[in-house]
Design a protein around this motif. Sequence first.
Motif, PDB file in Angstrom:
ATOM      1  N   SER A  35       0.854  -1.194   0.000  1.00 36.97           N
ATOM      2  CA  SER A  35       0.000   0.000   0.000  1.00 36.97           C
ATOM      3  C   SER A  35       0.885   1.237   0.000  1.00 36.97           C
ATOM      4  O   SER A  35       2.092   1.152   0.229  1.00 36.97           O
ATOM      5  N   GLY A  36       0.256   2.373  -0.238  1.00 40.42           N
ATOM      6  CA  GLY A  36       0.997   3.627  -0.186  1.00 40.42           C
ATOM      7  C   GLY A  36       1.600   3.866   1.187  1.00 40.42           C
ATOM      8  O   GLY A  36       2.729   4.345   1.314  1.00 40.42           O
ATOM      9  N   GLN A  37       0.860   3.513   2.227  1.00 35.48           N
ATOM     10  CA  GLN A  37       1.355   3.710   3.586  1.00 35.48           C
ATOM     11  C   GLN A  37       2.537   2.793   3.881  1.00 35.48           C
ATOM     12  O   GLN A  37       3.501   3.208   4.520  1.00 35.48           O
ATOM     13  N   ASP A  38       2.483   1.538   3.414  1.00 29.19           N
ATOM     14  CA  ASP A  38       3.624   0.632   3.598  1.00 29.19           C
ATOM     15  C   ASP A  38       4.873   1.186   2.911  1.00 29.19           C
ATOM     16  O   ASP A  38       5.977   1.135   3.452  1.00 29.19           O
ATOM     17  N   PHE A  39       4.678   1.723   1.716  1.00 32.38           N
ATOM     18  CA  PHE A  39       5.803   2.303   0.978  1.00 32.38           C
ATOM     19  C   PHE A  39       6.403   3.487   1.741  1.00 32.38           C
ATOM     20  O   PHE A  39       7.613   3.578   1.925  1.00 32.38           O
ATOM     21  N   VAL A  40       5.543   4.379   2.190  1.00 27.50           N
ATOM     22  CA  VAL A  40       6.009   5.564   2.922  1.00 27.50           C
ATOM     23  C   VAL A  40       6.674   5.167   4.238  1.00 27.50           C
ATOM     24  O   VAL A  40       7.697   5.757   4.620  1.00 27.50           O
ATOM     25  N   ASP A  41       6.136   4.171   4.904  1.00 25.34           N
ATOM     26  CA  ASP A  41       6.748   3.718   6.160  1.00 25.34           C
ATOM     27  C   ASP A  41       8.183   3.258   5.928  1.00 25.34           C
ATOM     28  O   ASP A  41       9.084   3.606   6.702  1.00 25.34           O
ATOM     29  N   GLY A  42       8.394   2.496   4.878  1.00 25.39           N
ATOM     30  CA  GLY A  42       9.750   2.042   4.563  1.00 25.39           C
ATOM     31  C   GLY A  42      10.655   3.177   4.127  1.00 25.39           C
ATOM     32  O   GLY A  42      11.823   3.248   4.522  1.00 25.39           O
ATOM     33  N   MET A  43      10.116   4.081   3.313  1.00 25.87           N
ATOM     34  CA  MET A  43      10.917   5.208   2.827  1.00 25.87           C
ATOM     35  C   MET A  43      11.335   6.135   3.957  1.00 25.87           C
ATOM     36  O   MET A  43      12.470   6.606   3.980  1.00 25.87           O
ATOM     37  N   ARG A  44      10.429   6.392   4.879  1.00 24.11           N
ATOM     38  CA  ARG A  44      10.761   7.314   5.978  1.00 24.11           C
ATOM     39  C   ARG A  44      11.908   6.770   6.818  1.00 24.11           C
ATOM     40  O   ARG A  44      12.811   7.519   7.203  1.00 24.11           O
ATOM     41  N   VAL A  45      11.879   5.484   7.116  1.00 23.71           N
ATOM     42  CA  VAL A  45      12.965   4.903   7.911  1.00 23.71           C
ATOM     43  C   VAL A  45      14.262   4.910   7.106  1.00 23.71           C
ATOM     44  O   VAL A  45      15.319   5.281   7.627  1.00 23.71           O
ATOM     45  N   ALA A  46      14.203   4.537   5.836  1.00 24.32           N
ATOM     46  CA  ALA A  46      15.403   4.538   4.995  1.00 24.32           C
ATOM     47  C   ALA A  46      15.970   5.959   4.856  1.00 24.32           C
ATOM     48  O   ALA A  46      17.182   6.168   4.929  1.00 24.32           O
ATOM     49  N   GLU A  47      15.093   6.929   4.668  1.00 26.80           N
ATOM     50  CA  GLU A  47      15.550   8.319   4.576  1.00 26.80           C
ATOM     51  C   GLU A  47      16.155   8.781   5.900  1.00 26.80           C
ATOM     52  O   GLU A  47      17.153   9.518   5.910  1.00 26.80           O
ATOM     53  N   GLY A  48      15.570   8.358   7.008  1.00 27.48           N
ATOM     54  CA  GLY A  48      16.130   8.701   8.322  1.00 27.48           C
ATOM     55  C   GLY A  48      17.521   8.131   8.510  1.00 27.48           C
ATOM     56  O   GLY A  48      18.426   8.816   8.993  1.00 27.48           O
ATOM     57  N   VAL A  49      17.701   6.876   8.116  1.00 23.14           N
ATOM     58  CA  VAL A  49      19.033   6.251   8.205  1.00 23.14           C
ATOM     59  C   VAL A  49      20.012   7.003   7.307  1.00 23.14           C
ATOM     60  O   VAL A  49      21.143   7.305   7.703  1.00 23.14           O
ATOM     61  N   GLY A  50      19.584   7.330   6.097  1.00 25.14           N
ATOM     62  CA  GLY A  50      20.448   8.083   5.189  1.00 25.14           C
ATOM     63  C   GLY A  50      20.834   9.437   5.754  1.00 25.14           C
ATOM     64  O   GLY A  50      21.988   9.867   5.650  1.00 25.14           O
ATOM     65  N   ALA A  51      19.881  10.125   6.380  1.00 19.88           N
ATOM     66  CA  ALA A  51      20.163  11.438   6.973  1.00 19.88           C
ATOM     67  C   ALA A  51      21.165  11.318   8.115  1.00 19.88           C
ATOM     68  O   ALA A  51      22.068  12.154   8.249  1.00 19.88           O
ATOM     69  N   VAL A  52      21.035  10.276   8.923  1.00 17.75           N
ATOM     70  CA  VAL A  52      21.972  10.078  10.039  1.00 17.75           C
ATOM     71  C   VAL A  52      23.376   9.794   9.506  1.00 17.75           C
ATOM     72  O   VAL A  52      24.372  10.340  10.011  1.00 17.75           O
ATOM     73  N   VAL A  53      23.477   8.965   8.478  1.00 11.42           N
ATOM     74  CA  VAL A  53      24.783   8.665   7.887  1.00 11.42           C
ATOM     75  C   VAL A  53      25.403   9.932   7.301  1.00 11.42           C
ATOM     76  O   VAL A  53      26.604  10.200   7.489  1.00 11.42           O
ATOM     77  N   LEU A  54      24.614  10.733   6.602  1.00 12.17           N
ATOM     78  CA  LEU A  54      25.126  11.982   6.038  1.00 12.17           C
ATOM     79  C   LEU A  54      25.557  12.958   7.125  1.00 12.17           C
ATOM     80  O   LEU A  54      26.590  13.634   6.994  1.00 12.17           O
ATOM     81  N   ALA A  55      24.798  13.046   8.205  1.00 15.84           N
ATOM     82  CA  ALA A  55      25.172  13.933   9.311  1.00 15.84           C
ATOM     83  C   ALA A  55      26.475  13.461   9.952  1.00 15.84           C
ATOM     84  O   ALA A  55      27.347  14.280  10.290  1.00 15.84           O
ATOM     85  N   GLY A  56      26.620  12.145  10.108  1.00 14.42           N
ATOM     86  CA  GLY A  56      27.883  11.608  10.634  1.00 14.42           C
ATOM     87  C   GLY A  56      29.052  11.906   9.710  1.00 14.42           C
ATOM     88  O   GLY A  56      30.144  12.256  10.164  1.00 14.42           O
ATOM     89  N   ALA A  57      28.810  11.799   8.411  1.00 12.15           N
ATOM     90  CA  ALA A  57      29.873  12.120   7.445  1.00 12.15           C
ATOM     91  C   ALA A  57      30.235  13.604   7.506  1.00 12.15           C
ATOM     92  O   ALA A  57      31.404  13.969   7.353  1.00 12.15           O
ATOM     93  N   ALA A  58      29.243  14.459   7.760  1.00 13.54           N
ATOM     94  CA  ALA A  58      29.527  15.897   7.897  1.00 13.54           C
ATOM     95  C   ALA A  58      30.447  16.141   9.089  1.00 13.54           C
ATOM     96  O   ALA A  58      31.385  16.945   9.009  1.00 13.54           O
ATOM     97  N   LEU A  59      30.196  15.448  10.184  1.00 11.17           N
ATOM     98  CA  LEU A  59      31.076  15.598  11.353  1.00 11.17           C
ATOM     99  C   LEU A  59      32.475  15.066  11.066  1.00 11.17           C
ATOM    100  O   LEU A  59      33.474  15.675  11.466  1.00 11.17           O
ATOM    101  N   LEU A  60      32.557  13.943  10.366  1.00 14.50           N
ATOM    102  CA  LEU A  60      33.875  13.396  10.002  1.00 14.50           C
ATOM    103  C   LEU A  60      34.624  14.332   9.057  1.00 14.50           C
ATOM    104  O   LEU A  60      35.853  14.435   9.120  1.00 14.50           O
ATOM    105  N   ALA A  61      33.885  15.002   8.184  1.00 15.52           N
ATOM    106  CA  ALA A  61      34.527  15.919   7.243  1.00 15.52           C
ATOM    107  C   ALA A  61      35.219  17.074   7.958  1.00 15.52           C
ATOM    108  O   ALA A  61      36.195  17.633   7.445  1.00 15.52           O
ATOM    109  N   LEU A  62      34.739  17.414   9.136  1.00 11.75           N
ATOM    110  CA  LEU A  62      35.401  18.482   9.902  1.00 11.75           C
ATOM    111  C   LEU A  62      36.797  18.070  10.349  1.00 11.75           C
ATOM    112  O   LEU A  62      37.624  18.924  10.659  1.00 11.75           O
ATOM    113  N   ALA A  63      37.063  16.773  10.379  1.00 10.22           N
ATOM    114  CA  ALA A  63      38.368  16.283  10.818  1.00 10.22           C
ATOM    115  C   ALA A  63      39.383  16.203   9.684  1.00 10.22           C
ATOM    116  O   ALA A  63      40.551  15.903   9.929  1.00 10.22           O
TER     117      ALA A  63
END
Length: 151
Positions: free
Chosen positions: A94-122
């Motif tokens: 369903s559309g909701q199942d798709f969005v549920d999966g996308m939101r978690v995947a996007e959240g994981v991606g955002a956390v990884v990118l934020a961690g990479a931003a902190l590493l880039a400062l080093a």
Amino acid sequence: MLALALAFQAAGVASLAAVSRPDVPYAELVPPFVLAGIGMGLFFAPMARAAIDFAPRGMEGVASGASNATRQLGTVLGIAVLGAVFSAVGGYASGQDFVDGMRVAEGVGAVVLAGAALLALAIPESRRTAPDTMVLAPEAQASTSSASTIV
């Protein structure tokens, strides 16, 4: 610049996760995509330059190739990991199942990118502060010095 670019990407992907729902209007998706796109645009050229700046003289081509290969590998790995996260949480039933999966995947991606931003400062400043000069191979140096003595 790299940390700022990654922070823009993280903010864009996190914003996308925040607005994602089955009935989201397209207009609400545009700002997160623009923000992430700006981050990507600010990231790739400085990253390629950083790879070359830290390479020993004469090995810039190898560094560039390794950087490009690593970028491709990271893209494939990111798609695989985020696809697995999506599959574990969401689906296509369903559309909701798709969005549920996308939101978690996007959240994981955002956390990884934020961690990479902190590493880039080093990342240290480039070791190359002087303008690049052409370095000739020893045999080329010998031929140019003998040519100048003949004239």
